[in-house]
Scaffold this active site. Structure first.
Site, PDB file in Angstrom:
ATOM      1  N   HIS A 147      -3.760 -17.203  -4.742  1.00  0.00           N
ATOM      2  CA  HIS A 147      -4.643 -16.426  -3.856  1.00  0.00           C
ATOM      3  C   HIS A 147      -5.872 -17.217  -3.409  1.00  0.00           C
ATOM      4  CE1 HIS A 147      -6.269 -16.197  -7.846  1.00  0.00           C
ATOM      5  NE2 HIS A 147      -7.406 -15.762  -7.353  1.00  0.00           N
ATOM      6  N   ASP A 148      -6.058 -18.419  -3.942  1.00  0.00           N
ATOM      7  CA  ASP A 148      -7.212 -19.248  -3.560  1.00  0.00           C
ATOM      8  C   ASP A 148      -6.821 -20.399  -2.641  1.00  0.00           C
ATOM      9  OD1 ASP A 148      -8.906 -17.785  -5.232  1.00  0.00           O
ATOM     10  OD2 ASP A 148      -8.483 -19.079  -6.960  1.00  0.00           O
ATOM     11  N   ASN A 165      -0.449   4.535  -0.166  1.00  0.00           N
ATOM     12  CA  ASN A 165      -1.102   5.779   0.272  1.00  0.00           C
ATOM     13  C   ASN A 165      -1.819   5.679   1.617  1.00  0.00           C
ATOM     14  OD1 ASN A 165      -3.213   4.202  -0.429  1.00  0.00           O
ATOM     15  ND2 ASN A 165      -4.103   5.584  -1.953  1.00  0.00           N
ATOM     16  N   ASP A 218      -1.738  -1.223  -3.744  1.00  0.00           N
ATOM     17  CA  ASP A 218      -2.053  -0.451  -4.955  1.00  0.00           C
ATOM     18  C   ASP A 218      -0.891  -0.503  -5.948  1.00  0.00           C
ATOM     19  OD1 ASP A 218      -0.172   1.410  -3.919  1.00  0.00           O
ATOM     20  OD2 ASP A 218      -1.767   2.318  -2.710  1.00  0.00           O
ATOM     21  N   ASP A 231      -4.793 -10.767 -15.590  1.00  0.00           N
ATOM     22  CA  ASP A 231      -5.850 -11.746 -15.351  1.00  0.00           C
ATOM     23  C   ASP A 231      -6.989 -11.463 -16.327  1.00  0.00           C
ATOM     24  OD1 ASP A 231      -7.342 -13.751 -13.803  1.00  0.00           O
ATOM     25  OD2 ASP A 231      -5.965 -13.207 -12.188  1.00  0.00           O
ATOM     26  N   ASP A 283       0.850  -1.192   0.000  1.00  0.00           N
ATOM     27  CA  ASP A 283       0.000   0.000   0.000  1.00  0.00           C
ATOM     28  C   ASP A 283       0.889   1.246   0.000  1.00  0.00           C
ATOM     29  OD1 ASP A 283      -1.944   1.904   0.382  1.00  0.00           O
ATOM     30  OD2 ASP A 283      -2.139   1.512   2.537  1.00  0.00           O
ATOM     31  N   ASP A 293      -4.207   3.823   2.739  1.00  0.00           N
ATOM     32  CA  ASP A 293      -5.640   3.514   2.894  1.00  0.00           C
ATOM     33  C   ASP A 293      -5.864   2.042   3.278  1.00  0.00           C
ATOM     34  OD1 ASP A 293      -5.134   2.168   0.553  1.00  0.00           O
ATOM     35  OD2 ASP A 293      -6.680   3.172  -0.640  1.00  0.00           O
ATOM     36  N   GLU A 332      -6.685 -21.269 -16.186  1.00  0.00           N
ATOM     37  CA  GLU A 332      -7.082 -21.943 -14.940  1.00  0.00           C
ATOM     38  C   GLU A 332      -8.213 -22.909 -15.272  1.00  0.00           C
ATOM     39  OE1 GLU A 332      -8.741 -20.919 -10.467  1.00  0.00           O
ATOM     40  OE2 GLU A 332      -9.660 -20.045 -12.232  1.00  0.00           O
ATOM     41  N   ASP A 334      -9.008 -16.895 -16.064  1.00  0.00           N
ATOM     42  CA  ASP A 334      -9.802 -17.367 -14.934  1.00  0.00           C
ATOM     43  C   ASP A 334     -10.814 -18.431 -15.381  1.00  0.00           C
ATOM     44  OD1 ASP A 334     -10.418 -16.579 -12.042  1.00  0.00           O
ATOM     45  OD2 ASP A 334     -12.405 -16.453 -12.927  1.00  0.00           O
TER      46      ASP A 334
HETATM   47  C1  NOJ Z   1     -10.871 -18.374  -9.795  1.00  0.00           C
HETATM   48  C2  NOJ Z   1     -10.184 -17.257  -9.089  1.00  0.00           C
HETATM   49  O1  NOJ Z   1      -8.845 -17.597  -8.895  1.00  0.00           O
HETATM   50  C3  NOJ Z   1     -10.937 -17.014  -7.812  1.00  0.00           C
HETATM   51  O2  NOJ Z   1     -10.257 -16.145  -6.940  1.00  0.00           O
HETATM   52  C4  NOJ Z   1     -12.291 -16.495  -8.168  1.00  0.00           C
HETATM   53  O3  NOJ Z   1     -13.077 -16.383  -6.996  1.00  0.00           O
HETATM   54  C5  NOJ Z   1     -13.009 -17.419  -9.147  1.00  0.00           C
HETATM   55  N1  NOJ Z   1     -12.163 -17.926 -10.183  1.00  0.00           N
HETATM   56  C6  NOJ Z   1     -14.136 -16.681  -9.805  1.00  0.00           C
HETATM   57  O4  NOJ Z   1     -13.630 -15.698 -10.648  1.00  0.00           O
END
Ligand code: NOJ
Length: 581
Positions: free
Chosen positions: A328-329, A23, A29, A98, A21, A25, A256, A199
């Protein structure tokens, strides 16, 4: 297969909300990201995959896009993005964006129009169906829980949303919609990006009959996945996208693809078919799941060997693998397949070796390179992720015990990966001067980038060496793969071969001290220990030039490190060794 730059690359994923980050908040960013490019340069990565920074109401942290050609103000302006791209390129780092086109946000102008009336010209951009006997058109279940259909009062029809209600699925059967997507992709490529991470791209072609899911014991088939994963027109759509857009650029693509199996992946990635360069498969990520991801089960080394072998062999010479253990999942790998307590450092390095020595393109998720761990927030109020919050609500409504639910969330929740990047031991781990949008993992005083950079033995420098080795030895990128010692209960060992040379990889996945025997015909051969997480630090290690990404001592100490391979090697807890013969 003709060699390609993206086969020789290492990709680093940035999740913008949680990276840096600038700034105050509390939200990461673009300017923050730009300020950390030198850090990524030092690590030695070639490509950045940037999770969505597009305009979005943030129902799913940007995976619900309101405007594909605008930047979310929280992240900065388009000019900030342009500076980020230029600064990355100036450092020789490519950028892939993405591409989220299975669905958009319900606040996207297309959906606003589409939902306004049944005869709106954009009606067909989304998937609308009449109800069946006053109920949903079929029994498909959303990935985030509940029915995959939502009734729209105004036009009295249901629209499909495989994810949240604010993520309506786009209708890929409509050629105008496809044209819009291709134009948008072209627009970004013309701005100079180097490719896309796509995605859930194997969800875009649905079975047009929209049949009910039959149910049954296999969780995968209870929600309708077989009717939209790798659907009937998927290869046609991807080939068209490639022809219309991708083939005109020197870019890379990774799709993905939940549920994808190797034979299908070989079709997706075979160069002559012109679809995508590689896919993200999920089989290794499902090894600790029972009936769905929240049903946490112990994982077994044998199963990890089987999945690894299956994917390595299936795509060898046919397509190309992506290699990942985090994103991130997913929960943090060191907490999942390693040991985030006493052996955090050793096991994080071992897992890195496991991944980076396979054939394919490795992906590093932010924080993986400093061994960030899962977080165990005490209360559901500390969590932010829609999937986690929906699961908690549904489970609690179903009468579940809260401590059991939280245990699953601690093990599997996506927020494990989304706590702020731990830059230093200062306030909020140096991520923000304000209040972060999600709390920092309390272990930041120990686990942070500043400490890792200062310690030549850190996980960070180990990743840096792995990346440098990949640049030096073709065999790491292109060598054939075979599994060794299938039945060893603690050690995974595999071999890579190329043009008469062999790379032996031995990985102790546990805290014991097992014996491991190299293949009989390798014993006694002169072997160079290329890297190992217990190896004595090479003499020149720690010299300032190592920090510039120049050749590391681990690369140059060849003669010093040549030794005949012993018949039996005792491995220390979580030890890894990589020998070149
Ligand atoms: C896969 C993404 O990696 C995930 O973070 C997202 O929630 C779902 N697709 C829906 O876009």
């Amino acid at each position: 297969m003709e060699r390609q730059w993206w086969q020789e690359s290492v990709v680093y994923q940035i999740y913008p909300r949680s990276f840096m980050d600038s700034n105050g908040d509390g939200i990461g960013d673009l300017q923050g990201m730009t300020s950390k490019l030198d850090y990524l340069k030092e690590l030695g990565v070639d490509v950045i995959w940037l999770s969505p920074v597009y305009d979005s109401p943030n129902d799913d942290n940007g995976y619900d896009i309101r405007d594909y050609r605008a930047i979310l103000p929280e992240f900065g302006k388009m000019e900030d993005w342009e500076v980020f791209l230029a600064e990355a390129h100036a450092r020789g780092i490519k950028l892939i964006m993405d591409l989220v086109v299975n669905h958009s946000s319900d606040e996207h102008a297309w959906f606003v129009e589409s939902s306004s009336s049944r005869d709106n010209p954009k009606r067909d951009y989304y998937i609308w169906k009449p109800g069946k006997d006053g109920k949903e058109p079929n029994n498909w279940v959303s990935v985030f829980g509940g029915s995959a259909w939502k009734r729209d009062e105004r036009t009295d029809e249901y629209f499909l949303h495989l994810f949240s209600q604010k993520q309506p699925d786009l209708n890929w059967s409509n050629p105008e919609l496809r044209r819009e997507v291709y134009d948008m992709m072209t627009w970004w490529l013309d701005k100079g990006i180097d490719g896309f991470r796509m995605d859930v791209i194997n969800f875009i072609s649905k079975d047009e009959a929209y049949p009910d899911a039959p149910g049954g014991a296999d969780a995968r088939y209870q929600w309708g996945g077989q009717f939209f994963m790798d659907g009937p027109r998927i290869h046609e759509f991807l080939q068209e996208m490639n022809r219309e857009v991708l083939a005109k650029y020197d870019c890379m693509t990774v799709g993905e693809m939940p549920g994808v199996q190797p034979d299908e992946a070989a079709l997706y990635t075979a160069p002559e078919r012109g679809e995508v360069n590689m896919v993200f498969q999920f089989e290794h990520m499902d090894l600790d799941s029972g009936n769905g991801k929240w049903d946490v089960r112990p994982w077994h080394l044998k199963a990890l060997k089987e999945v690894t072998y299956k994917w390595q062999r299936a795509l060898m010479g046919r397509g190309w693998n992506s290699l990942y253990l985090n994103n991130h999942d997913q929960p943090r790998v060191v907490s999942r397949f390693g040991n985030d307590g006493e052996f955090r450092v050793a096991s994080a390095k071992m897992l890195a070796t496991f991944l980076h020595m396979q054939q394919g393109t490795p992906y590093i998720y932010q924080g993986e390179e400093i061994g960030m761990t899962n977080v165990r927030f005490p209360s559901i109020d500390d969590y932010r992720d829609i999937e986690t919050l929906n699961y908690y609500r549904e489970a609690m409504e179903g009468g579940a015990d809260e401590s059991v639910v939280l245990r699953s969330i601690h093990a599997k929740g996506r927020d494990n990966a989304r706590t702020p990047f731990q830059w230093d031991a200062g306030l909020q781990a140096g991520f923000t001067t304000g209040e972060p949008w999600i709390a920092v993992n309390p272990n930041y005083p120990d686990v942070n980038a500043a400490a890792a950079l200062a310690d030549q033995d850190s996980i960070f420098h180990y990743y840096r060496r792995l990346i440098a080795l990949r640049k030096k030895h073709d065999i790491i990128v292109y060598g054939d793969f075979d599994m060794l010692d299938w039945d060893h209960p603690e050690v995974m060992a595999y071999v890579r071969t190329l043009e008469g040379r062999r790379l032996l990889v031995a990985l102790n996945f546990y805290g014991g001290e097992p014996e491991w025997s190299p293949p009989a015909d390798a014993v006694g051969c002169e072997a160079e220990l290329l890297i190992g997480n217990y190896a004595e630090a090479p003499e020149t290690e720690g010299a300032p030039e190592a920090a510039t990404g120049a050749e590391t001592a681990a690369d140059t100490g060849t003669e010093r490190r040549l030794r005949p391979l012993e018949p039996v090697i005792r491995l220390r807890p979580y030890e890894d060794r990589v020998y070149l013969l």
